[in-house]
Design an enzyme around this catalytic site. Structure first.
Site, PDB file in Angstrom:
ATOM      1  NE  ARG A  66      -4.473  -3.424  19.173  1.00 10.82           N
ATOM      2  CZ  ARG A  66      -4.486  -3.355  20.497  1.00 10.82           C
ATOM      3  NH1 ARG A  66      -3.866  -2.390  21.122  1.00 10.82           N
ATOM      4  NH2 ARG A  66      -5.139  -4.249  21.217  1.00 10.82           N
ATOM      5  CE1 TYR A 120      10.090  -3.633  -2.728  1.00  9.36           C
ATOM      6  CE2 TYR A 120       9.096  -4.511  -0.732  1.00  9.36           C
ATOM      7  CZ  TYR A 120       9.656  -3.458  -1.427  1.00  9.36           C
ATOM      8  OH  TYR A 120       9.773  -2.240  -0.829  1.00  9.36           O
ATOM      9  CG  ASP A 192       3.462  -9.821  -3.159  1.00  7.04           C
ATOM     10  OD1 ASP A 192       2.558  -9.232  -3.799  1.00  7.04           O
ATOM     11  OD2 ASP A 192       4.358  -9.210  -2.547  1.00  7.04           O
ATOM     12  CE  LYS A 217       4.010  -0.316  -4.073  1.00  7.47           C
ATOM     13  NZ  LYS A 217       4.464  -1.428  -3.306  1.00  7.47           N
TER      14      LYS A 217
HETATM   15  C1  LIG Z   1       5.556  -7.045  -4.940  1.00  5.01           C
HETATM   16  C2  LIG Z   1       5.575  -6.192  -3.710  1.00  5.01           C
HETATM   17  N1  LIG Z   1       5.111  -6.698  -2.559  1.00  5.01           N
HETATM   18  C3  LIG Z   1       5.110  -5.966  -1.422  1.00  5.01           C
HETATM   19  C4  LIG Z   1       5.599  -4.683  -1.386  1.00  5.01           C
HETATM   20  C5  LIG Z   1       5.592  -3.912  -0.103  1.00  5.01           C
HETATM   21  O1  LIG Z   1       4.499  -3.080  -0.056  1.00  5.01           O
HETATM   22  P1  LIG Z   1       4.441  -1.712   0.802  1.00  5.01           P
HETATM   23  O2  LIG Z   1       5.372  -0.768   0.131  1.00  5.01           O
HETATM   24  O3  LIG Z   1       3.007  -1.312   0.727  1.00  5.01           O
HETATM   25  O4  LIG Z   1       4.881  -2.047   2.173  1.00  5.01           O
HETATM   26  C6  LIG Z   1       6.087  -4.113  -2.576  1.00  5.01           C
HETATM   27  C7  LIG Z   1       6.588  -2.727  -2.563  1.00  5.01           C
HETATM   28  O5  LIG Z   1       7.038  -2.211  -3.539  1.00  5.01           O
HETATM   29  C8  LIG Z   1       6.082  -4.886  -3.752  1.00  5.01           C
HETATM   30  O6  LIG Z   1       6.556  -4.412  -4.904  1.00  5.01           O
END
Ligand SMILES: Cc1ncc(COP(=O)(O)O)c(C=O)c1O
Length: 406
Positions: A66, A120, A192, A217
């Site tokens: 962990r 998001y 992000d 992604k």
């Molecule tokens: C731009 C962006 N950041 C973060 C996330 C969250 O990621 P996760 O689905 O791996 O938790 C997403 C999910 O679609 C996203 O599009």
């Protein structure tokens, strides 16, 4: 061979670096060509004192998965190398990574987070529900409006939160300028970078403090893993990040880390192909009278086309959004149900082309008013373009547009 050969040189080109990033870290009598999966919950100590030494960082090693695991550490090292950061930490998902990055900023009740308005959907929900409940204030601004960001920074927030390319409207933000403004104001900048991936931009190089990825992604890239990462611009922030992931208990597992790390190795090839495909698809969509507005940074009609050209060096990402005219849910349903090659799935960044209806999926947590306020109309469709042969994609879109009808 007694010493592992270093496998990543920061002077290498991005593709070379990606192919080797994070490998060759394991000391041992032999060196595997690829870091293996260490499916172990803990690590046996060679002596009583060794545990103290590992805990105190006086001896390299691991004690509990962990807190750290060699497979995970290899992936983390790879991301740090790609993001030009001293350190990166892997999380169990992109959401866990966002949460962890925000906790690393050590927000106190009364502190303000200034966030991009069209982020998001679940990020917005996290900010508005969890962080507001903890006593933080959240202010949403359009980060394409630098004046608005300047005014927001005058209010002395703690965090400036943005996405390099926004979800779903693919706005491109001036990360170097915004990060510099945040730094001058003593504000943490959290970026992000999921939609851009380090292939297009490495925000730490441009002054960002913490850089987040949903590794689910483009990093993973094959639609077979959920994960997240945060790269820290300094050792000090990285140390805090490590403490946060431990307290959250949100470290990525070794199997997932291995899949994500394998994705890193072909990131550059996939991104190049996906960006080129996306440009072709976006041009085709824009020329088609059955389609309304097309949002893609590679099109001259995109508001930040020039900025994207400067930031990304000639490629524009693989995410497209477009409006079906007189858009409504029924027309979108007909379009999506008619697709045969393009897969409807609430994710993105996969090597296969995927589509999603933001109002139904990524931005479901927002009210219709909130969605409309940021420009997400009822006919907006999102496309994550993959590596397929473009004629196949265009043929599929063509017949689905016919099925969507007028
Ligand atoms: C731009 C962006 N950041 C973060 C996330 C969250 O990621 P996760 O689905 O791996 O938790 C997403 C999910 O679609 C996203 O599009």
């Amino acid at each position: 061979m007694s010493q592992p050969r270093p496998r990543a040189d920061p002077t290498w080109g991005f593709t070379t670096l990606a192919a080797h990033a994070g490998e060759g870290l394991e000391p041992g009598a032999w060196q595997p060509t690829s870091t293996p999966i260490h499916n172990a919950s803990g690590f046996v100590m060679p002596s009583f004192d060794a545990l103290d030494e590992v805990f105190e960082g006086k001896r390299p090693g691991y004690f509990y998965s962990r807190d750290g695991n060699p497979t995970v550490r290899a992936f983390e090292a790879g991301i740090a190398q790609l993001e030009c950061a001293p350190l990166a930490v892997a999380f169990s998902s992109g959401m866990a990574a966002i949460h962890g990055a925000l906790l690393t900023a050590e927000l106190k009740p009364g502190d303000t987070i200034v966030s991009t308005v069209d982020c998001y959907g679940l990020t917005r929900v996290l900010l508005q529900s969890h962080f507001v409940a903890q006593g933080a204030h959240v202010q949403f601004v359009d980060m394409a409006d630098v004046g608005a960001v300047e005014r927001a920074l005058d209010g002395r927030p703690k965090v400036l939160y943005l996405e390099t390319i926004s979800n779903p409207l693919v706005k491109v933000f001036d990360v170097p300028r915004l990060a510099a403004m945040a730094r001058a104001a003593g504000v943490y900048s959290l970026v992000d970078n999921t939609f851009a991936s380090p292939y297009l931009l490495r925000p730490v190089e441009h002054g960002a403090d913490l850089v987040i990825h949903s590794a689910t992604k483009y990093i993973g890239g094959h639609g077979d893993v959920t994960g997240g990462t945060v790269a820290a611009a300094t050792e000090e922030l990285g140390g805090r990040l490590r403490r946060v992931v431990k307290l959250l208990g949100a470290l990525l597992g070794p199997n997932e880390a291995w899949l994500c790390h394998r994705g890193v190795k072909t990131l550059s090839l996939r991104m190049a192909r996906q960006c080129d495909n996306a440009l072709e698809v976006a041009r085709w969509l824009e020329a088609d009278p059955r389609v309304g507005r097309v949002y893609y940074p590679g099109l001259p009609s995109h508001e930040q086309h020039e900025l994207a050209g400067c930031l990304f060096g000639g490629r524009y990402g693989a995410m497209i959004a477009f409006d079906l005219p007189d858009g409504n849910r029924d027309r979108v349903r007909r379009f999506i149900d008619a697709l045969e090659l393009v897969q409807p799935a609430p994710t993105l960044g996969d090597l296969r082309t995927l589509t999603l209806y933001p109002a139904q999926a990524s931005h479901r947590g927002l009210t219709a008013e909130q969605r409309h306020a940021v420009g997400i109309g009822d006919g907006l469709v999102r496309l994550s373009v993959g590596i397929e042969d473009p004629p196949d994609l265009l043929a599929d879109l063509d017949h689905a547009l016919d099925s969507a009808g007028g």
